[in-house]
Scaffold this active site. Structure first.
Site, short mmCIF file in Angstrom:
data_model
loop_
_atom_site.label_atom_id
_atom_site.label_comp_id
_atom_site.label_asym_id
_atom_site.label_seq_id
_atom_site.Cartn_x
_atom_site.Cartn_y
_atom_site.Cartn_z
N HIS A 48 0.73 -1.24 -0.41
CA HIS A 48 0.09 0.27 0.08
C HIS A 48 0.82 1.39 -0.55
CE1 HIS A 48 -3.83 1.60 0.01
NE2 HIS A 48 -4.16 1.18 0.50
N ASP A 82 -2.35 2.14 -3.88
CA ASP A 82 -3.82 1.78 -4.73
C ASP A 82 -4.84 1.27 -4.77
OD1 ASP A 82 -5.03 2.72 -6.63
OD2 ASP A 82 -2.83 4.11 -6.81
#
Length: 498
Positions: free
Chosen positions: A468, A472
């Site tokens: 992350h 995204d």
């Protein structure tokens, strides 16, 4: 009879020994009709009588003792664990004879002798840690053999990767004759990638030729490979609980035999080493990555029908076709649209490297533990070529012959947890990669079809994990949707194949 002093006798015997070593023949083969039956050396008041046999024992020519050192096996490995000794002190060895098996945190390596001679000393016990560049054994070489003294240097990783003579990545005592090794070197074939069919896993000339033919696209006998099994139709007599669909594969398959557990009543403590040590390092590094998870399901009904049609064609070419080649190729096509998922980051996550090659790894359960070999350059391969490579990697994994080259360089990973069981999972990213997928088992479940009619469908769950810090959620979701579309409508892959 000859009377000499003790110092003169020592000088003469040493001179004779050096002379015989240079001429490369033993004293027992020396015959002379003028030799006296007995030779008496008067070194004190009491005469001492030596026969010719005693003279030979005193001055027999022995070669030098060479320290056989552990060479660098690449990937920055500086220590290994000695798993098994194939020799003991006093054993006679020849060139290419196996000496021991060592295991690093990446692969198992069988060390073979470079010399003809006798083992004089073993430097390590079983399960001891051996250091690269340090002696493994002392070998007293034969006087007639040519000995090349080793320098106190360690081979570079490039040298170790090209070494065919003295180190082979394997889990067994696989051997090969010099002629076979020369044939492999002439064709740029690494023996660690060849499965031996001779006695005790010995690599034969036919194995090299078959491997070479396979690389050039010739038809070969099929190799064993695990695959995801399509659930067969459920028998009419089988009843399932109402409102709860059950996979029929559990009904058709008999449970595997289980080993009877043995209770010892004692706590056992042992050091973490080998592949488990590598797992500790990798998972510790993975804990620093913030994982983003995403799950979905894929209807594989059309793919099941296509694979059923293509399976006999692939078998006629000597390749066993599973579902994994389709999953891997679909992932590669998706990576072309989302190259960030095929990237890697440095340790501090300051730089992103977009990988040109799609080296897609496949988590494989082997007798040595969990290994992740990867298929190189998937973007350049057809589905059939991917199936060929998976067959080869599976055979190497079963034989314990996966090398470091097979286990490194991956850019994206798929874990086929469904071949064992389960639907959803939470896969852990393998640094420095940034994404991984876990595939569940295929189940026949009721779904609504055309006209809102309930129809049986082959459903597989997929679980994704992404880094992350650089990926995204929307990117991971779009990639998963594209990957799912390719598999739900396999004909669409034809439009994007190159």
């Amino acid at each position: 009879m000859a009377a000499v002093t003790r110092s003169s006798y020592i000088f003469v015997s040493r001179l004779l020994s050096q002379h015989l070593c240079r001429r490369s023949f033993r004293l027992q083969n020396f015959r002379s009709s003028r030799t006296l039956q007995q030779i008496t050396f008067r070194c004190s008041r009491e005469p001492q009588v030596f026969s010719r046999r005693a003279l030979h024992a005193a001055s027999a020519c022995c070669g030098p003792v060479v320290q056989f050192k552990l060479s660098d096996i690449g990937e920055g490995i500086m220590e290994v664990t000695v798993k098994e000794w194939y020799v003991k002190e006093g054993d006679k060895v020849s060139q290419f004879d196996s000496i021991c098996e060592v295991q690093s945190d990446k692969a198992s390596v069988t060390i073979t002798s470079r010399y003809d001679g006798v083992i004089k000393k073993l430097y390590y016990d079983v399960d001891a840690t051996a250091l690269v560049g340090k002696p493994l054994v002392d070998i007293e070489t034969e006087s007639s053999s040519e000995v090349i003294q080793e320098e106190d240097v360690v081979e570079t990783p490039a040298m170790a990767r090209e070494e065919h003579t003295h180190q082979e990545i394997k889990g067994h005592k696989t051997q090969a004759t010099p002629a076979v090794r020369r044939l492999a070197m002439e064709n740029n074939i690494k023996l660690s990638e060849v499965v031996g069919t001779g006695k005790d896993g010995r690599i034969l000339k036919e194995d090299i030729l078959n491997f070479l033919a396979k690389q050039t696209g010739a038809i070969l006998p099929p190799a064993p490979v695990q695959e995801i099994q399509t659930p067969p139709p459920s028998p009419p007599s089988t009843a399932a609980p109402v409102g709860r669909p059950v996979s029929t594969s559990t009904v058709a398959k008999a449970p595997p035999p289980r080993a009877t557990p043995v209770f010892t009543g004692k706590d056992v403590t042992e050091p973490v080493k080998g592949f488990h040590k590598a797992m500790v390092k990798t998972m510790t590094a993975a804990l620093k990555i913030p994982h983003f998870g995403y799950c979905d399901e894929v209807d594989l009904s059309r793919l099941v029908a296509l694979r059923t049609e293509l399976k006999p064609i692939a078998e006629s070419r000597g390749v066993k076709l599973s579902y994994m080649p389709f999953f891997i190729k679909a992932a590669s096509l998706g990576l072309l649209h989302f190259p960030i998922l095929n990237a890697s980051v440095d340790e501090d996550c300051q730089n992103i490297t977009y990988r040109a090659s799609h080296n897609i790894g496949l988590a494989m359960d082997t007798s040595q533990g969990l290994l992740v070999p990867n298929v190189k350059n998937v973007q350049l391969l057809s589905v059939f070529e991917i199936a060929q490579e998976l067959n080869r990697l599976q055979a190497l994994g079963t034989a314990g012959q996966l090398s470091t080259a097979h286990l490194t360089g991956g850019t994206f990973t798929l874990s086929n947890i469904g071949s064992i069981g389960g639907t959803y999972a939470k896969p852990v990213i393998l640094p420095p990669e940034v994404a991984i997928g876990a595939l569940g088992k295929i189940q026949v479940l009721p779904r609504f079809g055309a006209g809102n009619q309930v129809v049986p469908a082959h459903i597989m769950k997929v679980s994704w994990s992404a880094d992350h810090r650089v990926i995204d959620g929307a990117t991971m979701c779009r990639f998963s949707n594209l990957w799912r579309e390719y598999l739900e409508n396999p004909a669409s892959m034809v439009l994007d194949l190159k």
